[in-house]
Design a protein around this motif. Structure first.
Motif, mmCIF file in Angstrom:
data_model
loop_
_atom_site.group_PDB
_atom_site.id
_atom_site.type_symbol
_atom_site.label_atom_id
_atom_site.label_comp_id
_atom_site.label_asym_id
_atom_site.label_seq_id
_atom_site.Cartn_x
_atom_site.Cartn_y
_atom_site.Cartn_z
ATOM 1 N N GLU A 128 0.829 -1.199 0.000
ATOM 2 C CA GLU A 128 0.000 0.000 0.000
ATOM 3 C C GLU A 128 0.866 1.253 0.000
ATOM 4 N N GLU A 129 1.906 1.248 0.830
ATOM 5 C CA GLU A 129 2.800 2.400 0.879
ATOM 6 C C GLU A 129 3.479 2.614 -0.470
ATOM 7 N N LEU A 186 0.568 6.262 -6.738
ATOM 8 C CA LEU A 186 -0.191 5.912 -7.937
ATOM 9 C C LEU A 186 -1.689 6.013 -7.659
ATOM 10 N N GLY A 187 -2.109 5.601 -6.466
ATOM 11 C CA GLY A 187 -3.519 5.711 -6.115
ATOM 12 C C GLY A 187 -3.993 7.150 -6.142
ATOM 13 N N PRO A 222 -9.108 -8.359 -3.424
ATOM 14 C CA PRO A 222 -8.133 -7.685 -4.279
ATOM 15 C C PRO A 222 -7.340 -6.649 -3.494
ATOM 16 N N ASP A 223 -6.134 -6.332 -3.978
ATOM 17 C CA ASP A 223 -5.322 -5.302 -3.326
ATOM 18 C C ASP A 223 -5.976 -3.921 -3.440
ATOM 19 N N ALA A 224 -6.707 -3.720 -4.494
ATOM 20 C CA ALA A 224 -7.415 -2.453 -4.706
ATOM 21 C C ALA A 224 -8.457 -2.698 -5.780
ATOM 22 N N TYR A 225 -9.297 -1.688 -6.001
ATOM 23 C CA TYR A 225 -10.249 -1.799 -7.105
ATOM 24 C C TYR A 225 -10.865 -0.441 -7.401
#
Length: 609
Positions: free
Chosen positions: A16-17, A22-23, A58-61
């Motif tokens: 996440e860090e 990018l997020g 998922p790690d993200a979405y």
């Protein structure tokens, strides 16, 4: 990070860090799209809700915003627009791990949500970003781009995804605007639009056809029309070069009218499912089809779609089965690499295009495998055989007879699922293996004739004239009516090795269910071309011993019937293939084989009364 549940929080936090910048970039890009319908969520703290007991995260979405915001306190898989998988490093292990996880996420979206036509995914290893696409024709992935160097490409990608979400229907990200999800108490139901009519589902009949990533994606529901009349709805994706099931059944009935007596025609109509209407799904005045990623006009040509070298293990943990699932068949088929349809650049000419179609049936019933009474189960199967007789006599083969395609309606069995039916003398190809894995004839599995004579009588070579073409060449393999009847035999065996008569059956205390289950798995191994299955069918003596040893007392009356039925089928194959490469599939053989098969089933029906 694990596919089947939350992994180490330390690993999550490190990733996440790494990808927080990018997020923030993704969120900033989406903010430039007016009225966008998605937002970015990185490393959610809760596992998304699932109808199939899916605990993957998922790690993200990118998540679907409803009315401009994420209203539910907990995200459902129904609302995940684009799943992400991240890795800090790029090496073979991390790449493969991300591939397996993103494919599982895409698979889960497509199997769980009747409102999804296709789905995108995204993986990142270090700075290498890849876009994924899954639909009912194939799974594809792009060549990676370096997101730290190709910032224009990143902006274009997420701006395009944001723009695709502007429509309230989210059709640009794979949602189907002709389906509406509604909540009926604690369960979800669906409103399907077919032409100018709307049908509301009341229960699932069979949805296991959507469990494979690539294929027809068939779902069948009981539903009501606007006046409350009960019907059955089939939602599926046919290959674009095939007729719809409604068109095929029309042709079958026309052949029946031409070749059957009037009494036979009336009986045939009684034993075929009745179709009320059918239409291809239309979105924005265009027929809904799977796109071809190799055609520049159909996608953003800045992306180059390529194949991957992957045999994914989609999930190691059990998930709730789809309704009407045949044990093992739906889940295992998802593991077959040949079914994934991975796009290859050098195979662009054979990428299938599928067309979204819906069919409304007049007849609503219970598929034969779910009939509770063994006597009714056998009567339903016998009626399915009768429907096959009329079909064969009219010059057609069904090519997909199974326990999911015969329906018990009232007190009569009706044959359905004519999507793969063909005329016996059709010039179109029969050389594609079709049918349901468990019930496929062994010759169809092997795509060759197995019962032909080993010796052939040929003229002396010295008497052959130059360019003499009178000697027949080996014919291409084609399915015939014997293969349909063998599928009935496999359904018959399945009933007695798996089915439980919930009304009358009792098993003695010393009955070995483990032994019966072991033999069931040898007969129905859940994979194509397994030697155990062919041996089960062709070795009559062994089959007799198996039936005597493992069938329960309730089913003991069929101990002789099963091997004798198989032996009769093998005799029929030998007669048909005795003069191979010429095949003798005449009216006499058709009548004899159907008569014998009907006797076997009728005897068991009488024994069960």
């Amino acid at each position: 990070m694990a596919c089947d549940g939350p992994s180490s929080p330390h690993l999550h936090n490190r990733n996440e860090e790494k990808f927080q910048p990018l997020g923030r970039i993704i969120s900033a890009i989406l903010a430039q799209v007016q009225n966008h319908g998605i937002s970015f969520s990185s490393n959610p703290n809760q596992t998304p809700l699932s109808q199939r007991n899916n605990t993957s995260r998922p790690d993200a979405y990118l998540v679907h915003l409803r009315d401009g915001k994420q209203t539910a306190p907990r995200t459902h898989w129904f609302d995940i627009a684009v799943p992400f998988e991240f890795k800090k490093e790029r090496n073979p292990e991390t790449v493969r791990d991300d591939e397996q996880k993103i494919i599982w996420s895409l698979h889960n979206i497509m199997r769980e949500d009747p409102c999804r036509r296709f789905a995108f995914g995204l993986t990142i290893e270090d700075t290498q970003l890849r876009l994924w696409l899954s639909n009912r024709a194939f799974v594809a992935v792009t060549k990676p781009i370096n997101f730290s160097e190709n910032i224009d490409g990143v902006i274009s990608l997420f701006y395009a995804l944001g723009s695709a979400s502007v429509s309230a229907t989210m059709k640009g990200l794979g949602w189907d605007p002709t389906v509406e999800r509604i909540r009926d108490g604690k369960v979800f139901q669906y409103k399907f639009t077919i032409g100018d009519e709307v049908f509301t589902t009341t229960r699932e009949i069979a949805t296991y056809g959507a469990d494979s990533m690539v294929g027809r994606g068939t779902r069948v529901y009981e539903a009501t029309d606007a006046k409350g009349k009960k019907v059955a709805i089939k939602d599926s994706w046919r290959e674009s070069n095939r007729l719809s099931e409604g068109e095929i059944l029309e042709k079958i009935l026309a052949s029946c009218a031409e070749k059957l007596q009037s009494e036979e025609l009336a009986d045939a109509k009684k034993h075929f499912v009745g179709i009320q209407l059918w239409e291809d799904v239309i979105i924005d005045d265009t027929r809904d089809e799977t796109l071809d990623p190799m055609v520049a006009e159909e996608h953003d040509h800045t992306w180059e779609w390529v194949s991957i070298d992957l045999e994914p293990i989609l999930s190691a943990r059990p998930h709730l089965p789809s309704t009407g699932d045949v044990p093992d068949s739906g889940r295992l088929s998802a593991f077959l690499p040949t079914q994934l349809g991975i796009v290859r650049r050098h195979q662009t000419g054979i990428i299938p295009r599928r067309v979204h179609v819906r069919t409304v049936f007049k007849d609503v019933g219970v598929v034969v495998k779910d009939v509770a009474s063994l006597a009714d189960n056998l009567k339903c199967l016998s009626d399915g055989l009768k429907a096959l007789y009329y079909l064969h006599k009219a010059g057609w083969v069904h090519r997909d007879f199974s326990i999911g395609n015969v329906i018990w309606v009232g007190d009569i069995g009706k044959l359905g699922d004519f999507e793969y039916a063909k005329e016996m003398d059709s010039d179109t190809s029969h050389d594609v293996r079709t049918g349901t894995m468990h019930f496929m004839a062994v010759e169809v599995e092997n795509q060759k004739f197995l019962f032909r004579s080993s010796s052939r009588t040929l003229r002396p070579l010295g008497r052959r004239k130059p360019h003499d073409s009178s000697l027949p060449r080996n014919p291409p393999f084609r399915m015939n009516f014997l293969h349909d009847i063998e599928s009935v035999w496999w359904a018959f065996v399945w009933i007695f090795f798996y089915h439980t008569d919930t009304i009358t059956a009792t098993a003695p205390a010393d009955h070995s269910f483990d032994a019966q289950w072991t033999q069931f798995q040898l007969a129905f191994p859940g994979a194509i071309c397994q030697s155990s299955r062919e041996h089960f069918f062709t070795n009559s003596e062994t089959l007799q011993s198996i039936c005597d040893a493992v069938l329960s007392e309730t089913c003991r009356d069929v101990c002789d019937c099963i091997p004798h039925f198989a032996a009769t089928l093998q005799d029929g194959y030998r007669k048909a293939e005795a003069t191979y490469p010429l095949l003798v599939l005449d009216h006499s053989l058709l009548e004899d084989m159907h008569k014998d098969a009907a006797v076997y089933l009728d005897e068991e029906i009488q024994a069960g009364k």
